[in-house]
Structures are given as C-alpha cells and as structure tokens.
Design a protein around this motif. Structure first.
Motif, mmCIF file in Angstrom:
data_model
loop_
_atom_site.group_PDB
_atom_site.id
_atom_site.type_symbol
_atom_site.label_atom_id
_atom_site.label_comp_id
_atom_site.label_asym_id
_atom_site.label_seq_id
_atom_site.Cartn_x
_atom_site.Cartn_y
_atom_site.Cartn_z
ATOM 1 N N SER A 615 0.827 -1.207 0.000
ATOM 2 C CA SER A 615 0.000 0.000 0.000
ATOM 3 C C SER A 615 0.864 1.261 0.000
ATOM 4 N N SER A 616 1.880 1.300 0.847
ATOM 5 C CA SER A 616 2.758 2.474 0.913
ATOM 6 C C SER A 616 3.517 2.666 -0.387
ATOM 7 N N ILE A 617 3.980 1.545 -0.972
ATOM 8 C CA ILE A 617 4.747 1.636 -2.225
ATOM 9 C C ILE A 617 3.880 2.227 -3.335
ATOM 10 N N LEU A 618 2.656 1.749 -3.460
ATOM 11 C CA LEU A 618 1.767 2.241 -4.508
ATOM 12 C C LEU A 618 1.423 3.711 -4.308
ATOM 13 N N ASP A 619 1.072 4.067 -3.068
ATOM 14 C CA ASP A 619 0.716 5.465 -2.798
ATOM 15 C C ASP A 619 1.881 6.402 -3.105
ATOM 16 N N ALA A 620 3.075 6.022 -2.658
ATOM 17 C CA ALA A 620 4.241 6.881 -2.849
ATOM 18 C C ALA A 620 4.565 7.054 -4.330
ATOM 19 N N ASN A 621 4.485 5.971 -5.096
ATOM 20 C CA ASN A 621 4.832 6.059 -6.522
ATOM 21 C C ASN A 621 3.747 6.732 -7.342
ATOM 22 N N ILE A 622 2.496 6.578 -6.950
ATOM 23 C CA ILE A 622 1.411 7.245 -7.680
ATOM 24 C C ILE A 622 1.510 8.755 -7.516
ATOM 25 N N THR A 645 11.584 9.608 -18.708
ATOM 26 C CA THR A 645 12.408 8.606 -18.027
ATOM 27 C C THR A 645 11.955 8.398 -16.585
ATOM 28 N N LEU A 646 11.495 9.470 -15.923
ATOM 29 C CA LEU A 646 11.021 9.342 -14.547
ATOM 30 C C LEU A 646 9.798 8.435 -14.488
ATOM 31 N N LEU A 647 8.852 8.630 -15.405
ATOM 32 C CA LEU A 647 7.628 7.822 -15.404
ATOM 33 C C LEU A 647 7.917 6.371 -15.765
ATOM 34 N N ILE A 648 8.759 6.177 -16.776
ATOM 35 C CA ILE A 648 9.126 4.801 -17.138
ATOM 36 C C ILE A 648 9.838 4.136 -15.964
ATOM 37 N N GLY A 649 10.732 4.879 -15.310
ATOM 38 C CA GLY A 649 11.469 4.342 -14.169
ATOM 39 C C GLY A 649 10.562 3.953 -13.014
ATOM 40 N N ILE A 650 9.530 4.746 -12.768
ATOM 41 C CA ILE A 650 8.587 4.420 -11.691
ATOM 42 C C ILE A 650 7.896 3.091 -11.970
ATOM 43 N N LEU A 651 7.441 2.910 -13.204
ATOM 44 C CA LEU A 651 6.729 1.673 -13.568
ATOM 45 C C LEU A 651 7.640 0.450 -13.501
ATOM 46 N N THR A 652 8.842 0.575 -14.070
ATOM 47 C CA THR A 652 9.741 -0.582 -14.071
ATOM 48 C C THR A 652 10.266 -0.895 -12.673
ATOM 49 N N SER A 653 10.493 0.141 -11.870
ATOM 50 C CA SER A 653 11.000 -0.103 -10.521
ATOM 51 C C SER A 653 9.945 -0.776 -9.649
#
Length: 1013
Positions: A615-622, A645-653
C-alpha cells in the motif's frame, strides 16, 4: 507469491525484448566508432581544419556501409533508425520553435482589406497578445466583437470571392468563426507539411517536427545538425510552389545516350593517363579508375541502345566496376510518352544528378532544350527509387504559374470513390491555367507540380483546356498522399510568415562532454547504491541490487522501443529513479525485519512484509507519478525527456521491486536457508527508538517560519535569477582558450549591449553570456548583428587570429568560440512562465485530491500540501539568497521547474509513506491516544525515511559533482530532499495532528484483546 512461473517468464521475455531493442544502439555505436577511427587515421589532428575533414570522412564512411549487413540481416541504416535517440544536449544540433503568423493568414483570407474595423481589431489583438495566453484567433474574435456593428461576413472582409463557397454575406459572426478556424488550421497544416518535406531532405537522422497545440507554433528538432545558416533558411524561407511543362521520356533519351558516351570517353582518358599514355586534353569526369569495356554504340535508334545498355548495367556505385557511368546508375527506364525519364536508387541520386549537371554534359542538350531543369520526384515510403523529371525551363527560370494563385485545395473523392485532389485558382491564375492545360492537352503532355524543386505530381490533361480555375487532379493516390498534395498546393498561397521565437543550438563537443559527465555520474551513483544496499541488508541487499540492474535494463529498453529521446536531464531522471526505486525495496525489507522481530517464521515474515508494504509503495509512486505526468504534458525538449524517463522508471521499478526481488528471495529461502535482511553493523540500527516528534513540532514551526519569512524577504528584495526561458533574450555558452574573469568580461559586454550578464559555466574558461538586447526583434540579420557585437566585445579575451566565422560556429579544431546558443522571444517566455505556474499549482491540486480520496480525511491532504508549499518556498528562498555568490548557474528556467515538481513528488512520496503507517496504527491500536499513534508511526518509519533519503542524496551528490551543466538543477533537488525529509516528520504530520485534534477523529471500536489489556 502466486504465479511465480508466469512472472519469471514475463521478466525473462521482457528482458530479452529490451536487449533486442538496445542491440540496435550497440550495433550503430560500433560502426560509428569504426568510422571515427577511420577518420582519425586519415586526417591527423595536426592539420588545418582537420575537424571538418574528419566529419566529412565519417559521413562518407557511414554512407558507404549503410546497407551492408552487420548482423542477422541488420544493416547500419536499420540500426541507426532504431537506436536509442539522443537529444540535442547529448548529440548537439538545433532546436527551433516557429510561430506561423495567424495575423498574416487572416489578412490574406480577407484579401488584404483596408476595412477599418478589421484592421482596428488586428492592431488591438497585437497589443492584447503581449500578455494573453489565448490563441491569436480567439483574441481577434474578442476584439472584433467590441467594435459596434462589425460583421465578419462583410463583402469587404471575409465574404469575398475567394471564400464564396464557405462564407456568405448573410452569415452571423458565430457562423463565420468556425470557418476561419478551419482555414487557419489548414494554413498551419500546409506550413507544417512544407517544413516536414524540407526536413526529410535535410539529411539528419531522427528529426522531430510537431505542431504545438492550436497556437500556430511548430517545433523543429534536428539532432546532429551543424549548418546553422542552412537550418535558418530551411525553416523560414517561403515555400516555392510552381507549375511547369515537362518533357516526355522519349524527348530526353537521345541526350542521355550522348551523355553516357561522353562520360565513357572521359573515363577512358583517365584510364589511359593512369596507364602512362600522354593525354593533353583536360579531364573533367570522375578521376576514379574505370572499366573500359566497350559496348556497341553503332545503333542509330537511341531507344533501342538504351534498352540494351540498361539490360547489361550492373547495380553498383563503384565507378571502377562500371561499364557505362550514367546508365549503370539507372534502375528503371521511364515509360514512353510519360513524364518520368528514368528511376534511380536514392543512394545513387546525387552522383547521377552531378553527371547531368556537368557543364560538358549539359552542352550536349539540343538548342531547344538548353534551359532544361532536372528534378527528382517526391520520395516514396515504399520504394528506394527516385523518379527523374526534366522541366521545360526558360532563360529567366520563371515558371508560367506560381502557387500564389491558388485560393484553396482539398483532398476529395470522385464518383467512383477514388481519391482526388481539387484546387481553385484566382482569376489571374485561372486564365494562365487555361492556356497551360490547353497546350498540354493538344501536345498530350503533362504539367508538373513542383514544391521547393521537388516534383510532387505530373498530371496529364484528359478533357481539353480547363477554364474557371477549378481543377481535379486524379491518380493512384492513397488518402494520405491526397492530403499531402492538397497541403502542398495550399502552401503555395500561404500568406503567413514564420518567425523563430525560440531556438537552441548545441555544439557537438558540448554534447559529447554532456554524455561523458552523464555516464560518469550514472556509474558512480549506481556503484554507491549497490554497495550501500549490500552493506545495510546483506544478501537481501544483493538480491535488490540484481533487481536494480534489471530495472536499468528495462528503462533503457523501453526508451529505445518507444523511440523516446534521451536527454541529459533524462539521464538525471534515470539516476534519480535508481535512488528512488531503492525506496520500494527499503520499505519491503524494513517491514520484513519488523515481522521477523515479532517472532514470525521467515516465510511468513516475507509474505507479510511484501503484503504490508504494498500500500505504501503504490501510494508513494502514484503521487510521484502524478507530478511526472503534469511535467510530461507541459514540458518540451529536455524537460519532457526528464519526465519520460522518470515515469518509465517508476513503472519498471515497481515491477522489479515487487516481483523480481521476491523471486530471488523466495528462491533463496525455499531450501530452508536463512536470510537476515541485515548485517552485523546494521542489525540493531534504529531499534527501540522512541522520539516524541510531536513535542518538538512548535520548535519546528518557529524554525520553518523564520526560514520562510527570510526567503520571502529575499524574493521581494532581490528576486530570483530568471533565465531567458522566463524573460526572453539570448544566451550563449562561450569557451575561451584561457581562464577568464566573468566580472571583467561583463563590463565590456554591458558597454556594448547595455544589458548583459556573464557567469562561469563549468570550467573557468567557459562563460554563459545572456543579453536582452533587441529581444523583441527577430530575423537572421538581427541574430548575425548580435553575434558580431559579441565577437567584437570578446576579442581581447579570444585567441589571436580567431575569425568571426570560427567564433560564431565554434572552432572545431581549438574547441573555442560559441559552443551553444539559445534565443527565447518575450511572447513564448510569458507562455513558459504561465505554464510553469499552472504546472506547479496543478500538481498540488491533483495530489491534494488523490490523498483525500486515498485517506478519506481532509486533514491528511492539508498536511501534505502544506508541507509541499513549505518545501517549495524554502527552495525558492535559498535560491534567492545564494544565486549571487554560488560558483555555478542557478537560473530559474524550465529545468528548475522540473526540479520543483520533482521536489514535490519526493516530498509527497515521503509524507504518504508516513501517513500510510499512521493510518495503519489508527486501525491496529484503537485505544491508544492520538499522539501515541502518530509518534509510534513516525518512529517505526524512521529507518525507512533516513535510508531512502541517504540513498537518494548519494545519487544526487554524484550527479552534482560530475555533471557540471546540471549543478543548479541538482542543487535544488539536494535541498528539496533534505527539506522534504524534514517536512514529512516535522511539518506534514504535526499539521495533520493539530487539525485532527481540533475537529476530533472517529476510530473503530477497540478489539476484544485490547479491551482485556
């Protein structure tokens, strides 16, 4: 974790796809290194002008191997087309934004009317546009409506003969407006089409041209372009649409036959001269050795001879292997009676045209054809052949009919459903068109439609002379080809000028330095992160490192697959993503450590740790992703690259942290192996911490209040160092042979320009010079004037003997002079400033709503947004206080806005993780007092907060040290991370606590176990 096999298969397949996408970049890179080595060996660095000679040698080498197979059927041209795109700041090149004059279009549609209402509205619109964010046409409508009884459909304005099919005198203003909007859009589309066709011929790889909304602006990016003057001419010169009569193929065949014989004879002379035979006549043909095999040329029928030669011709560009220098380059002979003379492969087109335009070859033309002009047809997407046309020129080289007579052109369908193009000419054009079509019909010939010396169509006339000026062009058109031809025809009557309102020029050497510094910062940051994770989490950290490397592969693979552009801020975005992506693993590992501390088995602790951290990971990245999306929408060029690159990095990470890391951890522990998730040095770190954060909140309020007030005071008294992005002007990066003192240089510049700044940019022998001199004026002559004045002002500091041309274009041998330049007009500067404001405000509103939706309590949203405002104000205040004495560039530009949005994203990331834990404590400890829940949540997340902040700072400091052009950008991020970490603990949470305390907080009923306790 369920479906482990599916996740493993997907990760492997995705990884292989990424490797495949990046293989093109590797293959093109290896060939370019070969070309570089070849050029260096051919032209040592001890000669005059060796840099230009090397560039030419590299281009020729790559052209010669372009279609040779490198690996598995992949050629260099294939690899180059699919390689990872590099932006201007990495490859060098030219970027311009053009403003198509909507005022000119309106004036043209109104037939240059003298109507006072119309011209009064135009003048008022010009004034309004200086501070307006609306499009020109909307402001024009607004100003026109203010004039009493003014009517757009007046016969003196838009209800004229040219627009009679669309606008009639009885229409209301509201009915005319959509017609004008459509006409303006068509005119801009025409200009766009002309530019696109010109750029396709320019010869740079991976050009980018796009319309920017409905503003009439067109963005043109040419990575690797070097010839600045040619680019300026390319994007600003008026389209030359012309109509010419053309020769039939059989009328030109005898000339081609004679030309080929002459070239063979000249080649024979060269061959004999090389063999030692004395020749006194001047050799004018190509001096490369040729095969002198003779072909029977005794036939008198030229057509038959050409047919025979074409059958025997070898498909080769190697002159030494050619039997017939001209005919060996012909791929297909034109149809008798048609306008296409021959078809030639594109790779041979330049050589073929050079032969035809040779003075001795042209002398073979019959007297009646002496003014003939050779022109290629429009390149086809489906063929590598170019069609050759021969235009019936004249002494003055003036066409009988030019494109200015066309009033409209459209792609339509005939009665059979076939694609056609209709065009309408004015009265003068209609009369001349009737003469031309009548002549073409009687002679059974064609009329060529020529734009910028390229033949787009050569239709015949099938039904006699065409009167009235309305014509229908038929052919085997696709819809797209029909639309293109209609755009080309409309471009001929385009009355609008195109002004460069923003431009950026980056020299290739500066681009290479940016690549080197970016790679250095990337490598060091990565090594620091890998070492830290192993130091802190042991074997689990090593698994996270593997996932991190996989994440990097995914990021670059996706960038290459999407054909996104990698920029220097983009590299910073990737490196920052690496630092931030560690956060997900830190959250997971910290939760697993907590579960292990509760006495759970390793398997259960891992399962619950991943589940509780999700939950924390999703909230922080969204929340971070939302700010990245806003940046992607409003940004251009390098800033868009950063957001991408930031958005792609968020999804892949997210994928690698949640799934790939778990695959390794589960695989390691399935045989009963213990995984400690810590080392001896970090095992008891942050254990049993019990800090009363809320008790210290009043002190924090005072400290923050003082910092904000001092910052606001500085913003009011000495403002910020606004870059040309926000105020308009010109800026130049100038490199000198020796170190210079910026204050001394600035005095000389002020004496010349009245307003100028000079700052050290990177090393002490490089300055960033900015001036607002003639910022409102545009044009090539103004740019040249300012560059000349700059050269004269800097002469005392330049190398002796450095000419103006060497200075203006950057001396490639000595690496001095103007290395890059940028121009921003005041109008677009206002637009950038407005877009920056709305992007920051928009991100705050979006995040407020998301947190409200996610946590269902407005107090959480208020605390998060207050902390973000706090962070932004402090960063701005520090910039205002320090920009005058910091030894690096601290201008407020688009990159700074990217930094502010990143700070917002990071601060929210941290705050949301804390809030998520507070919410969890509320639900678990329903009998605890509010302050105990909040302090407990803050203490439990402290290790994660500090760990993530430390890893992110390691990354940022590495970039700050090694990526000199990004120091101001990185400095703002470093301040933002420090302040963001502080605000999540001492601002966001306390404000949430204070507001909850005042309004009360509903909690769940205590659990039975807690009642018993």
């Amino acid at each position: 974790m369920q479906n482990k096999g599916l996740v493993r298969a997907f990760a492997i397949l995705f990884g292989l796809v990424c490797v495949y996408q990046l293989s093109y970049t590797y293959l093109s890179y290896t060939k370019e290194k070969e070309a570089e080595v070849y050029a260096q060996q051919k032209y040592p660095d001890d000669g005059e002008g060796y840099s230009e000679l090397r560039e030419a040698a590299e281009r020729n080498y790559l052209d010669s191997i372009g279609k040779e197979e490198i690996f598995a059927g992949i050629t260099y041209n294939d690899a180059k087309d699919k390689e990872l795109n590099k932006g201007l700041d990495l490859e060098g090149g030219i970027n311009v934004i053009l403003q198509i004059s909507v005022k000119d279009i309106l004036s043209g549609l109104a037939n240059k009317t003298k109507d006072p209402s119309f011209n009064q509205a135009l003048l008022a619109t010009d004034e309004l546009q200086k501070n307006s964010q609306n499009t020109y046409i909307e402001d024009f409508f607004s100003e026109f409506e203010k004039i009493p009884d003014a009517k757009l459909a007046s016969p003196d304005i838009f209800a004229n003969k040219n627009l009679s099919d669309d606008i009639t005198y009885d229409m209301t203003n509201d009915q005319v407006k959509p017609v004008l909007r459509k006409k303006i859009d068509e005119s801009v589309a025409s200009a766009f089409e002309v530019l696109r066709k010109r750029i396709d011929k320019f010869g740079v790889t991976q050009p980018n041209i796009q319309r920017l909304g409905e503003s009439g602006r067109i963005l043109v990016e040419l990575p690797g372009a070097r010839d600045i003057d040619r680019v300026r001419s390319l994007v600003t010169s008026t389209a030359q649409l012309e109509f010419w009569d053309v020769y039939k193929s059989e009328e030109i065949f005898p000339f081609l036959f004679s030309a080929n014989n002459l070239l063979k004879e000249e080649a024979d002379k060269v061959e004999k001269a090389k063999a030692g035979v004395e020749e006194t006549n001047e050799v004018v043909a190509d001096t490369t050795e040729v095969d002198t095999t003779q072909v029977d040329s005794t036939k008198t029928d030229a057509d038959a001879a050409i047919d025979e030669l074409l059958e025997d011709a070898e498909d080769s560009t190697d002159i030494a292997a050619q039997v017939n220098p001209l005919f060996d380059l012909i791929a297909v002979q034109g149809r008798q009676g048609g306008p296409v003379i021959v078809s030639v492969e594109q790779k041979n087109a330049d050589q073929f045209m050079a032969y035809l335009n040779d003075s001795k070859v042209r002398a073979l033309l019959p007297v009646e054809q002496r003014y003939a002009k050779f022109a290629w047809g429009k390149p086809s997407k489906d063929s590598e052949l170019l069609d050759l046309y021969v235009i019936k020129g004249n002494r003055d080289n003036d066409p009988e009919l030019s494109g200015g007579v066309i009033t409209d052109a459209r792609q339509e369908y005939n009665q059979l459903g076939a694609v056609t193009v209709t065009m309408q000419m004015d009265g003068k054009g209609a009369k001349k068109w009737e003469e031309m079509t009548g002549r073409a019909f009687s002679q059974q010939s064609q009329i060529a439609v020529v734009l910028d010396d390229v033949v787009y169509s050569a239709p015949g006339v099938t039904s006699g002379a065409i009167s009235g000026g309305r014509s229908e062009i038929t052919g085997d058109f696709s819809i797209e080809e029909g639309q293109d031809l209609a755009n080309v025809l409309r471009a001929g009557k385009l009355p609008a000028s195109a002004d460069i309102i923003q431009s950026e020029i980056v020299g290739p050497s500066l681009g290479q330095e940016a690549i080197d510094s970016g790679i250095m910062s990337f490598a060091i940051a990565l090594v620091l992160i890998l070492i830290w994770m192993i130091f802190y989490y042991g074997k689990a950290g090593a698994f996270a490192d593997v996932a991190l490397v996989v994440n990097i592969l995914f990021i670059f693979g996706v960038l290459a697959g999407l054909k996104a552009v990698l920029t220097l801020p983009g590299i910073a975005g990737i490196v920052l993503t690496i630092g931030m992506s560690v956060d997900a693993n830190v959250l997971i590992f910290e939760r697993i450590r907590e579960e292990l501390a509760k006495g759970k088995s390793q398997a259960d602790a891992i399962k619950d740790g991943f589940s509780n951290a999700l939950s924390s990971i999703l909230d922080a990245n969204i929340t971070t992703g939302l700010t990245g999306l806003i940046l992607l929408v409003i940004g251009t060029g390098p800033i868009k690259g950063f957001a991408t690159t930031l958005l792609i990095g968020i999804l892949t990470s997210l994928f690698t942290a949640i799934f790939v890391t778990r695959l390794f951890i589960n695989g390691y522990g399935k045989n009963g192996k213990e995984l400690a998730f810590s080392t001896g040095a970090t095992k008891n770190l942050f254990k049993n911490i019990n800090i009363d954060f809320l008790k210290k909140r009043k002190i924090a309020y005072v400290i923050s209040g003082i910092m904000i007030l001092v910052g606001i005071g500085s913003l009011v008294t000495q403002s910020l160092d606004y870059g040309v992005d926000f105020v308009g002007g010109r800026t130049y990066t100038v490199r000198f042979a020796n170190d210079v003192v910026p204050t001394d240089v600035e005095k000389d510049l002020v004496a010349t320009f009245e307003s100028a700044q000079a700052k050290t940019y990177g090393s002490n022998n490089q300055l960033k010079i900015t001036t607002k001199y003639k910022v409102d004026e545009t044009g090539e002559e103004i740019d040249a004037e300012i560059a000349n004045k700059l050269y004269e002002s800097l002469k005392p500091y330049l190398t002796d003997g450095l000419t103006y041309d060497q200075f203006a274009n950057g001396d490639k041998d000595k690496q001095v002079g103007i290395m890059s330049s940028m121009k921003v007009g005041p109008t677009i500067a206002d637009d950038i400033k407005q877009a920056a404001f709305w992007s920051v405000l928009g991100s705050l509103i979006v995040v407020f709503l998301y947190i409200l939706l996610r946590f269902r309590r407005w107090q959480f949203s208020l605390g998060a947004v207050a902390a973000v405002f706090h962070d932004v104000l402090i960063v701005l205040g520090i910039f205002s206080l320090t920009y005058k004495f910091m030894p690096f560039n601290m201008e407020i530009d688009q990159a700074f806005i990217a930094a502010i949005l990143t700070v917002i994203g990071y601060s929210l990331n941290d705050t949301v993780v804390v809030f998520d834990r507070i919410r969890e404590f509320f639900n678990e400890h329903t009998t605890w007092p509010l302050n105990k829940n909040v302090n407990g949540a803050l203490n439990s997340t402290l290790s994660r907060t500090l760990n993530t902040s430390l890893t992110t700072l390691l990354v940022l400091v590495a970039i700050f040290i090694f990526a000199v052009p990004l120091r101001g950008f990185m400095f703002s991020l470093i301040i933002g991370v420090l302040v963001g970490t502080y605000s999540s603990l001492f601002i966001a949470t306390p404000i949430m606590f204070d507001t909850v305390s005042k309004v009360g907080l509903k909690t769940k009923e205590p659990k039975e176990e807690e009642k018993k306790k």
